[in-house]
Motif scaffolding. Structure first.
Motif, mmCIF file in Angstrom:
data_model
loop_
_atom_site.group_PDB
_atom_site.id
_atom_site.type_symbol
_atom_site.label_atom_id
_atom_site.label_comp_id
_atom_site.label_asym_id
_atom_site.label_seq_id
_atom_site.Cartn_x
_atom_site.Cartn_y
_atom_site.Cartn_z
ATOM 1 N N HIS A 1 42.624 52.490 53.524
ATOM 2 C CA HIS A 1 42.807 53.209 54.749
ATOM 3 C C HIS A 1 43.619 52.460 55.951
ATOM 4 C CE1 HIS A 1 40.722 56.681 53.845
ATOM 5 N NE2 HIS A 1 39.331 56.202 53.225
ATOM 6 N N SER B 1 47.960 54.097 52.588
ATOM 7 C CA SER B 1 47.444 55.380 53.066
ATOM 8 C C SER B 1 48.380 56.615 52.737
ATOM 9 C CB SER B 1 46.669 55.454 54.239
ATOM 10 O OG SER B 1 47.794 54.972 55.385
ATOM 11 N N THR C 1 52.334 58.713 48.476
ATOM 12 C CA THR C 1 51.785 60.029 47.822
ATOM 13 C C THR C 1 51.486 59.799 46.269
ATOM 14 O OG1 THR C 1 54.353 60.043 47.162
ATOM 15 C CG2 THR C 1 53.269 61.377 49.346
ATOM 16 N N ASN D 1 46.006 59.529 44.694
ATOM 17 C CA ASN D 1 45.408 60.815 44.566
ATOM 18 C C ASN D 1 44.399 60.901 45.335
ATOM 19 O OD1 ASN D 1 43.811 63.022 43.629
ATOM 20 N ND2 ASN D 1 44.735 63.093 41.491
ATOM 21 N N GLN D 2 44.847 61.665 46.713
ATOM 22 C CA GLN D 2 43.890 61.758 47.808
ATOM 23 C C GLN D 2 42.448 62.515 47.295
ATOM 24 O OE1 GLN D 2 44.499 60.445 50.546
ATOM 25 N NE2 GLN D 2 46.416 59.732 49.765
ATOM 26 N N LEU E 1 40.443 59.798 45.554
ATOM 27 C CA LEU E 1 40.027 58.735 46.474
ATOM 28 C C LEU E 1 38.794 59.205 47.192
ATOM 29 C CD1 LEU E 1 41.029 56.066 48.050
ATOM 30 C CD2 LEU E 1 42.303 57.572 49.770
ATOM 31 N N SER E 2 38.831 60.606 47.746
ATOM 32 C CA SER E 2 37.839 61.294 48.479
ATOM 33 C C SER E 2 36.518 60.979 47.618
ATOM 34 C CB SER E 2 37.919 62.623 48.735
ATOM 35 O OG SER E 2 39.341 62.618 49.623
ATOM 36 N N GLU F 1 35.431 57.612 47.280
ATOM 37 C CA GLU F 1 34.718 57.317 48.695
ATOM 38 C C GLU F 1 33.286 57.675 48.875
ATOM 39 O OE1 GLU F 1 36.625 56.308 53.160
ATOM 40 O OE2 GLU F 1 37.329 58.217 51.794
ATOM 41 N N ALA G 1 36.971 67.283 51.966
ATOM 42 C CA ALA G 1 38.002 67.320 50.797
ATOM 43 C C ALA G 1 37.775 68.916 50.285
ATOM 44 C CB ALA G 1 37.735 66.271 49.663
#
Length: 215
Positions: free
Chosen positions: A13, A19, A22, A25-26, A29-30, A33, A53
């Motif tokens: 982050h 951060s 691309t 993988n967001q 990641l969520s 987290e 998310a």
């Protein structure tokens, strides 16, 4: 190792090149987290991460399923039910989802609400032993003893070493004041159950009571 995971997440982050990458993988990641915050005993932050998310990716199947598993694992059953309802809109006849819905209601002690989705699951898949076991337990907790006994007896034939079945049958016999049957089922429970079950102390107490001639 949630503390180590948190260090890495902070690194992602705080470093703009990471951060903004691309290739990260967001959604994954969520999920990572959220799991980390659950393990850090901060469920409120975890829920905020998952809900953010889900708002951004409402149709992502992996995110929905991962969120469901996290909510079930960390006992956020009301949140889990909301995800299950969203998934059932797509797959209304998925036995696993229906069983999960029943389980969530059982954990919330809403036993009457647990029975319809479990009925549906068993109508689709009569050999779904987990759904039948959950329905038997819901019936038992709702004091529908004859219906519970019917399910437990089906399971006894299919799963003769399942200690949960003998606990249920023992409880039914105990409540119906069927002393000999209660003793037999409780003894079968002790024979088949591992040594550290929550019910073992209760079963031993009940057996002592029954053998001494108490109710």
């Amino acid at each position: 190792m949630p503390d180590k995971a948190m260090e890495i997440l902070r690194l992602v982050h705080t470093q703009s090149d990471l951060s903004a990458n691309t290739t990260i993988n967001q959604i994954q990641l969520s999920c990572i987290e959220a799991m980390t915050y659950f393990l850090k005993n901060d469920p409120q932050t975890s829920e905020q991460i998952l809900e953010t998310a889900l708002a951004a990716h409402p149709d992502d199947e992996k995110l929905l399923n991962t969120s469901l598993q996290l909510y079930l694992t960390f006992q956020r059953y009301t949140n889990a039910l909301a995800i299950i309802e969203r998934l059932l809109q797509r797959w209304p006849d998925d036995p696993n989802l229906l069983n999960s819905k029943g389980c969530a209601y059982i954990q919330l002690k809403q036993y009457a609400a647990a029975i319809p989705p479990l009925d549906h699951a068993l109508a689709l898949q009569s050999s779904n032993h987990m759904a039948r076991l959950n329905r038997a337990f819901a019936y038992l907790c709702n004091d529908h003893l004859d219906a519970a006994r019917q399910d437990y007896e089906v399971l006894q034939k299919a799963l003769p070493s399942a200690y949960q079945v003998y606990f249920g049958l023992g409880e039914i016999a105990y409540r119906k004041k069927e002393r000999a049957a209660a003793i037999r089922y409780y003894q079968l429970y002790l024979t088949n159950a591992p040594p550290n079950t929550e019910e073992r102390k209760l079963v031993n107490t009940r057996l002592a009571e029954l053998k001494s001639g108490s109710p």
